[in-house]
Design an enzyme around this catalytic site. Structure first.
Site, PDB file in Angstrom:
ATOM      1  N   VAL A  79       1.020  -1.087  -0.074  1.00 52.89           N
ATOM      2  CA  VAL A  79       0.026   0.019   0.029  1.00 52.89           C
ATOM      3  C   VAL A  79       0.897   1.199   0.147  1.00 52.89           C
ATOM      4  O   VAL A  79       1.793   1.202   0.839  1.00 52.89           O
ATOM      5  CB  VAL A  79      -1.052   0.074   1.404  1.00 52.89           C
ATOM      6  CG1 VAL A  79      -1.777   1.251   1.273  1.00 52.89           C
ATOM      7  CG2 VAL A  79      -1.912  -1.027   1.084  1.00 52.89           C
ATOM      8  N   GLU A 111       6.053 -14.407   3.356  1.00 54.47           N
ATOM      9  CA  GLU A 111       7.449 -14.067   4.045  1.00 54.47           C
ATOM     10  C   GLU A 111       7.149 -12.519   4.378  1.00 54.47           C
ATOM     11  O   GLU A 111       6.547 -11.725   3.478  1.00 54.47           O
ATOM     12  CB  GLU A 111       8.538 -14.265   3.154  1.00 54.47           C
ATOM     13  CG  GLU A 111       8.840 -15.624   2.792  1.00 54.47           C
ATOM     14  CD  GLU A 111       8.162 -16.372   1.683  1.00 54.47           C
ATOM     15  OE1 GLU A 111       8.256 -17.805   1.655  1.00 54.47           O
ATOM     16  OE2 GLU A 111       7.546 -15.510   0.820  1.00 54.47           O
ATOM     17  N   TYR A 123      -0.460  -9.266  10.080  1.00 55.64           N
ATOM     18  CA  TYR A 123      -0.322 -10.558   9.686  1.00 55.64           C
ATOM     19  C   TYR A 123      -0.850 -11.642  10.865  1.00 55.64           C
ATOM     20  O   TYR A 123      -1.991 -12.536  11.071  1.00 55.64           O
ATOM     21  CB  TYR A 123       0.837 -11.297   9.226  1.00 55.64           C
ATOM     22  CG  TYR A 123       0.971 -10.432   7.810  1.00 55.64           C
ATOM     23  CD1 TYR A 123       0.279 -10.243   7.101  1.00 55.64           C
ATOM     24  CD2 TYR A 123       2.271 -10.202   7.620  1.00 55.64           C
ATOM     25  CE1 TYR A 123       0.331  -9.630   5.867  1.00 55.64           C
ATOM     26  CE2 TYR A 123       2.924  -9.598   6.313  1.00 55.64           C
ATOM     27  CZ  TYR A 123       1.666  -9.221   5.473  1.00 55.64           C
ATOM     28  OH  TYR A 123       1.863  -8.634   4.218  1.00 55.64           O
TER      29      TYR A 123
END
Length: 163
Positions: A79, A111, A123
């Site tokens: 982003v 990753e 995440y």
């Protein structure tokens, strides 16, 4: 950007060849070691799930997802820094997870640089767990940086109804 999130239309749609120059602008703003136009073209040609996040009539983010053999891999999610903290990365990631599940994946891998605290946090909040480390995976100013390997089990998150 000073616009409030409610003051513009936000849309995620499939990436097209015509988007590559705008995607490169985001990539170059987001990363010190960006992918090249040819890498994005190859991803489109290979049939990877490639998407762009639009806001204020421009590309502000993108996502590349590979799916096969019951697994998915988030290859690239970016982003533009000017559009951070508006939920675009989360929306792109959740779109990737829905696509992975729809295409039959049971797990999603990615990753991430340990130094990218915002991405690691995103995440983890979305259910990814660290499963390994790839030594010297990313280029860095002083040599190479390791990558954290993270995994999300879609079977677990689907049952819990998180998304």
């Amino acid at each position: 950007m000073s616009a409030e999130p409610s003051s513009f239309l936000s849309v995620i749609r499939p990436m097209r060849d015509a988007d590559i120059s705008a995607v490169l602008q985001v990539e170059q703003a987001a990363y010190d070691y960006p992918w090249t136009a040819n890498i994005f073209r190859d991803c489109l040609r290979m049939g990877y799930d490639c998407a762009v996040q639009l806001a204020a009539d421009r590309v502000v983010g993108h996502l590349i997802l590979s799916v096969g053999a019951g697994e998915a891999h988030v290859l690239n999610l970016a982003v533009s820094p000017a559009w951070h903290n508006r939920g675009f990365g989360r929306r792109l990631l959740r779109r990737a997870l829905r696509q992975a599940e729809r295409l039959g994946a049971e797990s999603v891998f990615l990753e991430v640089r340990p130094s990218n605290a915002a991405a690691v946090h995103l995440y983890r909040v979305e259910g990814f767990r660290r499963v390994g480390r790839r030594r010297h995976y990313y280029p860095a100013p002083d040599g190479r940086e390791d990558a954290l390997v993270m995994r999300l089990d879609l079977r677990e998150t689907s049952r819990s109804g998180r998304r």
